[in-house]
Write a protein that holds these residues in place. Structure first.
Motif, PDB file in Angstrom:
ATOM      1  N   HIS A  15       3.111 -24.756  46.141  1.00 47.55           N
ATOM      2  CA  HIS A  15       4.035 -25.763  46.508  1.00 47.55           C
ATOM      3  C   HIS A  15       4.521 -25.834  44.995  1.00 47.55           C
ATOM      4  CE1 HIS A  15       5.708 -29.336  47.750  1.00 47.55           C
ATOM      5  NE2 HIS A  15       5.064 -30.210  46.486  1.00 47.55           N
ATOM      6  N   ILE A  21      -0.683 -26.746  48.166  1.00 48.00           N
ATOM      7  CA  ILE A  21      -0.916 -27.990  49.394  1.00 48.00           C
ATOM      8  C   ILE A  21      -2.142 -27.389  49.934  1.00 48.00           C
ATOM      9  CG2 ILE A  21      -0.265 -28.929  51.516  1.00 48.00           C
ATOM     10  CD1 ILE A  21       2.767 -29.073  50.256  1.00 48.00           C
ATOM     11  N   VAL A  35      -1.728 -32.513  47.690  1.00 52.80           N
ATOM     12  CA  VAL A  35      -1.309 -31.513  46.852  1.00 52.80           C
ATOM     13  C   VAL A  35      -2.500 -31.568  45.793  1.00 52.80           C
ATOM     14  CG1 VAL A  35       0.288 -31.169  44.971  1.00 52.80           C
ATOM     15  CG2 VAL A  35       1.022 -32.138  47.206  1.00 52.80           C
TER      16      VAL A  35
END
Length: 238
Positions: A15, A21, A35
């Motif tokens: 990410h 993620i 996250v």
């Protein structure tokens, strides 16, 4: 909003430049995404491996936000499976099916406990494919697609059960099947738990039957997407 709990890592994807993620499975919070800042770094790569047991702390401003995870390693399962092609295929199939089938943030503590037990068997217990077959049965049952394999749907007897009806998911005896036998699915003894450490051909026969219900009952209810390819790869390897 925040919580802390142990869970198992199911998937990870990059990410941005440095973050990742992840999707995890926990007893109290079910399938949960978030996250991990710095999750794409070399330092975190050995930690963020599918099947890893993690100490998770999740925090978000609002409950419906994606939120961020803090992660601490508890146990890596990489060493169990990396030298075992079948066990690695099993791990990938488990992770793929959970991500595919579970609604996010819907807890399933019994399935979670059975999943951890199965992960721990991979590469260490020669009978893990049998445990995997029962795990697929548990997944179907958890999602409301459980099979009834105790009595014949036609005659009500509990003996000589040889088939499963693809329409009802119920067992059928040889006598009850009659001329319809060719249209029914096989019911291996292993699928009824009648054999302990069973032969692999019994397990694969059982997986073909559970696979029918995963593909034709569960998947359509979830939007009719195809099952994860990892499951078919497991059957191919077995």
């Amino acid at each position: 909003m925040e919580w802390r709990e142990e869970g198992v890592l199911l998937s990870v994807r990059r990410h941005g430049e440095h973050a990742a993620i992840v999707e995890v499975f926990t007893a109290a919070h079910g399938l949960h995404a978030g996250v991990v800042r710095g999750g794409a770094s070399r330092k975190m790569a050995p930690v963020l491996q599918p099947g890893a047991q993690l100490d998770l702390s999740w925090r978000a401003r609002l409950a419906d936000h994606l939120g961020a995870f803090g992660v601490e390693p508890v146990r890596s399962r990489a060493a169990q499976v990396m030298g075992d092609r079948q066990a690695l295929a099993g791990l990938n199939a488990i992770c793929g099916l959970l991500c595919f089938a579970l609604a996010e943030r819907d807890p399933h503590p019994d399935l979670y406990a059975q999943t951890l037990d199965l992960f721990d068997r991979l590469g260490t217990d020669p009978a893990w494919p049998l445990a995997y077959m029962f795990w697929e049965m548990a997944l179907l049952d958890t999602l409301g697609f459980g099979l009834d394999l105790d009595t014949c749907a036609v005659t009500g007897v509990t003996q000589d059960l040889k088939y499963v009806s693809p329409r009802s998911g119920r067992a059928v005896s040889e006598q009850g099947a009659g001329e319809w036998a060719e249209r029914l699915l096989p019911l291996p003894a292993a699928l009824r738990g009648l054999i302990g450490r069973t032969a692999l051909d019994e397990v694969t026969a059982g997986l073909k039957t559970t696979g029918y219900f995963l593909e034709n009952w569960m998947a359509p209810a979830l939007g009719n997407a195809p099952l994860p390819a990892a499951r078919q790869r497991l059957l191919d390897v077995l």
